[in-house]
Design an enzyme around this catalytic site. Structure first.
Site, short mmCIF file in Angstrom:
data_model
loop_
_atom_site.label_atom_id
_atom_site.label_comp_id
_atom_site.label_asym_id
_atom_site.label_seq_id
_atom_site.Cartn_x
_atom_site.Cartn_y
_atom_site.Cartn_z
N LEU A 1 0.69 -1.29 -0.06
CA LEU A 1 0.06 0.19 -0.28
C LEU A 1 0.79 1.09 0.07
O LEU A 1 1.53 0.50 0.82
CB LEU A 1 -0.94 -0.43 1.24
CG LEU A 1 -2.04 -0.89 1.44
CD1 LEU A 1 -2.66 -0.64 2.48
CD2 LEU A 1 -2.79 -0.72 -0.34
N ASP A 2 0.33 2.03 -0.94
CA ASP A 2 1.38 3.19 -0.30
C ASP A 2 1.52 4.22 0.24
O ASP A 2 0.87 3.78 1.02
CB ASP A 2 0.55 4.50 -1.81
CG ASP A 2 1.03 3.98 -3.02
OD1 ASP A 2 1.82 3.11 -3.30
OD2 ASP A 2 0.23 4.29 -4.04
N TYR A 3 2.53 4.87 0.57
CA TYR A 3 2.77 5.50 2.25
C TYR A 3 1.80 6.19 2.21
O TYR A 3 1.22 6.46 3.83
CB TYR A 3 4.02 6.15 1.45
CG TYR A 3 4.46 7.27 2.92
CD1 TYR A 3 4.95 6.71 4.43
CD2 TYR A 3 3.88 8.49 2.15
CE1 TYR A 3 5.37 7.72 5.04
CE2 TYR A 3 4.33 9.27 3.67
CZ TYR A 3 4.90 9.62 5.26
OH TYR A 3 5.37 10.16 5.91
#
Length: 287
Positions: free
Chosen positions: A134-136
């Protein structure tokens, strides 16, 4: 050099490359790239022989990790994670926005997992590993493998598109009710289904939409790129879309809300969901 960790390989249905099998079996090197680096630095021996990236594992092999000259004392990350599902093979946790899943930083979800999950009692138990990314700036559900075989099987489920993921986003502009976005990302086919659940008027953005998203492929930044590509960037996205429409200071309005899949060992149908973040509810209080 000093041997710091020893692992006896579990029986495999069919031989598997060590660089795939080795993910998670050691406490101090937990990713595929780290395994490759350790092999390159001549730190891993299998049955007494220096291993290579072409080595295959069948089961029963004695795998030894040597101490690196640059190794640091292993520190435990004190970070409480919200746990939504756990058994002896896998877990599902909540990743808050603003945290890395893994990487070279100390404060990552991966480094916090051993302190938040029960150790597996299975013979092939390893350090818990995130199965996907999951992206930051994205919040939501993250699937974790706790054994070597679980990591392999769950990764295969993702490759075969047998794990259903549902996201919610708040987008900008006057959107149609739904459809499928199909255009390539990094020269690879990519597909996203979307449905607008609710829309409200906005003085600055004309309309804000609560959108349900189901990615059918797993390209990097797929949802962000697809929505920006049809002219409806995600609220708070600083990387894609029009600069004048960037909302600063509130983060990205993208949330991984649901995971559905068949448990690879118990064959149980697993469905885990989590409610929308408060910042979503402030815009759509009735949802």
């Amino acid at each position: 050099m000093k041997i710091v960790e020893i692992h006896i390989a579990t029986k495999q249905e069919k031989p598997i490359r060590f660089q795939e099998y080795g993910v998670g079996i050691f406490n101090t090197i937990s990713t595929k790239s780290a395994i490759k680096k350790a092999i390159k630095k001549k730190l891993i021996y299998i049955d007494g022989n220096l291993t290579t990236t072409s080595k295959y594992i069948s089961g029963g092999e004695k795998i030894e990790l040597l101490e690196s000259k640059n190794s640091l004392t292993f520190k435990r990350l004190k970070l409480d994670l919200e746990l939504l599902f756990e058994d002896d093979y896998l877990a599902v946790i909540y990743k808050p926005a603003g945290l890395l899943v893994s990487g070279n930083k100390f404060v990552t979800i991966a480094n916090a997992l051993p302190q938040n999950l029960q150790k597996s009692n299975q013979q092939d138990a390893v350090k818990p590993q995130p199965i996907h990314r999951l992206d930051y700036p994205t919040s939501g559900l993250l699937l974790i493998g706790k054994t070597s075989s679980a990591i392999q099987k769950l990764s295969e489920l993702f490759k075969q598109k047998e794990i259903q993921k549902t996201y919610y986003a708040i987008t900008i502009g006057n959107m149609c009710s739904g459809g499928t976005i199909n255009f390539k990302i990094d020269k690879k086919d990519a597909s996203t289904e979307f449905k607008v659940l609710k829309a409200v008027k906005s003085e600055r953005f004309e309309y804000l939409n609560l959108v349900e998203l189901q990615p059918k492929t797993g390209r990097k930044h797929q949802l962000r790129k697809h929505l920006a590509g049809i002219g409806h960037q995600i609220l708070g996205d600083k990387n894609y879309g029009k600069t004048e429409l960037i909302l600063k200071g509130k983060g990205l309005y993208l949330h991984a809300a649901k995971l559905e899949f068949e448990h690879p060992f118990t064959k149980e149908n697993i469905s885990v969901s989590i409610k929308l973040p408060k910042k979503f509810i402030k815009i759509f209080p009735d949802f």
